[in-house]
Design a protein around this motif. Structure first.
Motif, PDB file in Angstrom:
ATOM      1  N   SER A   1      11.469   6.228  -2.975  1.00 53.81           N
ATOM      2  CA  SER A   1      10.418   5.998  -1.989  1.00 53.81           C
ATOM      3  C   SER A   1      10.904   6.254  -0.578  1.00 53.81           C
ATOM      4  O   SER A   1      10.145   6.726   0.270  1.00 53.81           O
ATOM      5  CB  SER A   1       9.875   4.565  -2.102  1.00 53.81           C
ATOM      6  OG  SER A   1      10.883   3.601  -1.844  1.00 53.81           O
ATOM      7  N   LEU A   2      12.179   5.951  -0.329  1.00 53.30           N
ATOM      8  CA  LEU A   2      12.713   6.228   1.000  1.00 53.30           C
ATOM      9  C   LEU A   2      12.732   7.717   1.270  1.00 53.30           C
ATOM     10  O   LEU A   2      12.512   8.162   2.402  1.00 53.30           O
ATOM     11  CB  LEU A   2      14.116   5.635   1.133  1.00 53.30           C
ATOM     12  CG  LEU A   2      14.783   5.752   2.508  1.00 53.30           C
ATOM     13  CD1 LEU A   2      13.937   5.055   3.571  1.00 53.30           C
ATOM     14  CD2 LEU A   2      16.180   5.175   2.488  1.00 53.30           C
ATOM     15  N   GLU A   3      12.957   8.483   0.216  1.00 54.06           N
ATOM     16  CA  GLU A   3      12.967   9.936   0.379  1.00 54.06           C
ATOM     17  C   GLU A   3      11.620  10.441   0.820  1.00 54.06           C
ATOM     18  O   GLU A   3      11.524  11.471   1.474  1.00 54.06           O
ATOM     19  CB  GLU A   3      13.390  10.615  -0.915  1.00 54.06           C
ATOM     20  CG  GLU A   3      13.728  12.085  -0.777  1.00 54.06           C
ATOM     21  CD  GLU A   3      14.340  12.654  -2.025  1.00 54.06           C
ATOM     22  OE1 GLU A   3      15.030  13.694  -1.927  1.00 54.06           O
ATOM     23  OE2 GLU A   3      14.134  12.071  -3.109  1.00 54.06           O
ATOM     24  N   ALA A   4      10.585   9.686   0.449  1.00 53.35           N
ATOM     25  CA  ALA A   4       9.260  10.069   0.921  1.00 53.35           C
ATOM     26  C   ALA A   4       9.169   9.948   2.415  1.00 53.35           C
ATOM     27  O   ALA A   4       8.310  10.540   3.035  1.00 53.35           O
ATOM     28  CB  ALA A   4       8.176   9.201   0.278  1.00 53.35           C
TER      29      ALA A   4
ATOM     30  N   SER B   1       8.534  -2.074   4.155  1.00 54.84           N
ATOM     31  CA  SER B   1       9.255  -2.948   3.228  1.00 54.84           C
ATOM     32  C   SER B   1       8.461  -3.009   1.928  1.00 54.84           C
ATOM     33  O   SER B   1       7.438  -2.356   1.775  1.00 54.84           O
ATOM     34  CB  SER B   1       9.434  -4.354   3.842  1.00 54.84           C
ATOM     35  OG  SER B   1       8.197  -4.883   4.266  1.00 54.84           O
ATOM     36  N   ASN B   2       8.965  -3.759   0.961  1.00 51.50           N
ATOM     37  CA  ASN B   2       8.341  -3.949  -0.344  1.00 51.50           C
ATOM     38  C   ASN B   2       8.786  -2.877  -1.342  1.00 51.50           C
ATOM     39  O   ASN B   2       8.274  -1.754  -1.347  1.00 51.50           O
ATOM     40  CB  ASN B   2       6.803  -3.950  -0.253  1.00 51.50           C
ATOM     41  CG  ASN B   2       6.149  -4.306  -1.588  1.00 51.50           C
ATOM     42  OD1 ASN B   2       6.652  -5.166  -2.300  1.00 51.50           O
ATOM     43  ND2 ASN B   2       5.054  -3.641  -1.916  1.00 51.50           N
TER      44      ASN B   2
ATOM     45  N   GLY C   1       0.801  -1.214   0.000  1.00 51.46           N
ATOM     46  CA  GLY C   1       0.000   0.000   0.000  1.00 51.46           C
ATOM     47  C   GLY C   1       0.834   1.264   0.000  1.00 51.46           C
ATOM     48  O   GLY C   1       2.030   1.250  -0.282  1.00 51.46           O
ATOM     49  N   ASP C   2       0.153   2.360   0.322  1.00 54.30           N
ATOM     50  CA  ASP C   2       0.825   3.658   0.408  1.00 54.30           C
ATOM     51  C   ASP C   2       1.568   3.705   1.729  1.00 54.30           C
ATOM     52  O   ASP C   2       1.002   4.051   2.774  1.00 54.30           O
ATOM     53  CB  ASP C   2      -0.227   4.778   0.338  1.00 54.30           C
ATOM     54  CG  ASP C   2       0.385   6.161   0.241  1.00 54.30           C
ATOM     55  OD1 ASP C   2       1.509   6.345   0.746  1.00 54.30           O
ATOM     56  OD2 ASP C   2      -0.276   7.062  -0.310  1.00 54.30           O
ATOM     57  N   LEU C   3       2.844   3.363   1.687  1.00 52.35           N
ATOM     58  CA  LEU C   3       3.608   3.176   2.915  1.00 52.35           C
ATOM     59  C   LEU C   3       3.714   4.460   3.728  1.00 52.35           C
ATOM     60  O   LEU C   3       3.565   4.444   4.954  1.00 52.35           O
ATOM     61  CB  LEU C   3       5.000   2.629   2.593  1.00 52.35           C
ATOM     62  CG  LEU C   3       5.044   1.302   1.831  1.00 52.35           C
ATOM     63  CD1 LEU C   3       6.490   0.922   1.500  1.00 52.35           C
ATOM     64  CD2 LEU C   3       4.382   0.187   2.635  1.00 52.35           C
ATOM     65  N   ALA C   4       3.974   5.582   3.071  1.00 55.53           N
ATOM     66  CA  ALA C   4       4.143   6.843   3.792  1.00 55.53           C
ATOM     67  C   ALA C   4       2.844   7.263   4.479  1.00 55.53           C
ATOM     68  O   ALA C   4       2.836   7.637   5.657  1.00 55.53           O
ATOM     69  CB  ALA C   4       4.618   7.932   2.839  1.00 55.53           C
TER      70      ALA C   4
END
Length: 402
Positions: free
Chosen positions: A253-256, A246-247, A213-216
């Motif tokens: 994405s980590l920057e998010a 994870s995923n 899903g939308d991790l952030a």
């Protein structure tokens, strides 16, 4: 160079001297060992720079790795590059890397009702009579559902049973995988109920994990729930329970969330190509790291092995690789020799550092690098240069090849 040294392309990382046939036989093996290791460690270091020094990074790539050997190497060099944990238990056993992980979605889905949770009894951490932990978890789950205005009947009982079983088996390292079913209507309430029941017995859950899903966005929602439970049940530490994601985590994405053959029988050789990045530099070389007065490295200098090493305060005339054709003058505050002899005449000359020592040195090396070189977007190129003698040899060989 030692295994923990930060280095840049075009800098000779490894020098092999010996009979040509033997050296050529070694080439493929050495390139295989170095290239993959440096790839993984560099990628891990970029993640560490992006995440910052305080966030915990866990390597969980075993299932998608290039076979079991590739998986072990990835775990090892991710740790060298700055990751904190691995889910690879064999890597933990062989290399001493801290092991962390949660459960699989299939584990959670294997439970249907709370009666399947076995064993049921869990003793308080400080000692005393064991309690029926599933019953205690249900009591706390009901309080959480009231607080969050979540219908109790919508919470998966099988997921609760899985969490309870995991918590009883590992009360000091319980981490809930909360996205098997509905994250906010089942996974998070179940996690909070089990974590609060553990807290009553003196244990602390170590985290929540999201895998889809939308991790952030979901991480932010989970943080609000943890904060609400912390206030309502007067547990200050609960709002800071770590949330792992994870995923397909990428830099974005980590920057998010906030080596080639360079000398045969003493005669220099080089590979000439239209692509400068693939062109090797001739001769047997030494490498020196030059430091400025602020204690930061600003250049790696390539010299022929028979040249005198640079000295602190000495003005040097150098040519920057890929830079201006004109010479540059620099005065280093300090100079460090990077090449060391580890294996000679069939014998190991110097003890190899342990994995923790390699990791610690790599971390210090990255920290010493200037901020402009560590930017993930449009970083300032770290300069690699060559001495006047090496530059002259390069020009002579170029002219001779025409």
């Amino acid at each position: 160079m030692s295994a923990q040294t930060r280095w840049r392309n075009r800098v000779p990382l490894l020098q092999v001297k010996g009979p040509l046939l033997v050296v050529q036989l070694l080439e493929t093996t050495l390139l295989c060992l170095v290239n993959y290791a440096s790839l993984v460690a560099t990628n891990a270091a970029r993640f560490r720079l992006l995440a910052g020094p305080d966030k915990k990074l866990m390597e969980m790539g075993l299932r998608r790795a290039q076979g079991p050997d590739g998986a072990l190497s990835a775990s090892k060099y991710s740790y060298v590059g700055g990751f904190d944990f691995t889910s690879n238990v064999l890597a933990g056993q062989l290399y001493g890397i801290p092991v962390r992980g949660t459960v699989a979605h299939s584990y959670i889905m294997s439970f249907s009702v709370l009666a399947e949770a076995q064993p049921r009894m869990l003793a308080p951490r400080a000692g005393g009579e064991p309690v029926d932990f599933p019953c205690l978890a249900v009591t706390w789950l009901e309080r959480v559902c009231q607080l969050l205005h979540v219908p109790r009947e919508g919470v998966s009982e099988g997921e609760l049973a899985a969490f309870v079983s995991y918590a009883v088996a590992f009360p000091c390292s319980f981490q809930g995988l909360v996205d098997t079913y509905s994250v906010m209507r089942s996974g998070v309430p179940n996690f909070c109920g089990v974590a609060l029941a553990l807290a009553q017995l003196g244990y602390r859950a170590i985290g929540v994990r999201l895998d889809s899903g939308d991790l952030a966005r979901q991480a932010a929602e989970i943080r609000r729930v943890l904060r609400a439970c912390s206030i309502q049940f007067q547990l200050p530490w609960f709002e800071a329970v770590p949330i792992a994601v994870s995923n397909d985590i990428s830099e974005q994405s980590l920057e998010a969330f906030g080596r080639e053959l360079v000398q045969v029988n003493g005669r220099p050789r080089m590979k000439l190509t239209e692509e400068e990045e693939k062109m090797t530099l001739p001769g047997c070389k030494a490498v020196y790291r030059l430091w400025d007065a602020a204690g930061r490295p600003f250049m790696d200098l390539l010299a022929l092995a028979d040249e005198s090493p640079p000295r602190a305060g000495q003005e040097l005339e150098v040519w920057v690789l890929g830079g201006s054709p004109e010479a540059l003058r620099v005065i280093p505050a300090a100079a460090e020799t990077l090449h060391r002899t580890y294996f000679k005449d069939g014998q190991v000359c110097e003890p190899l550092p342990s994995l923790p020592e390699i990791r610690s040195h790599a971390k210090a090396s990255l920290c010493s690098l200037g901020p402009a070189h560590k930017k993930l977007r449009e970083p300032e190129a770290y300069q690699v240069a060559m001495t006047e003698k090496l530059h002259a040899l390069l020009q002579d060989l170029r002219q001779a090849s025409q």
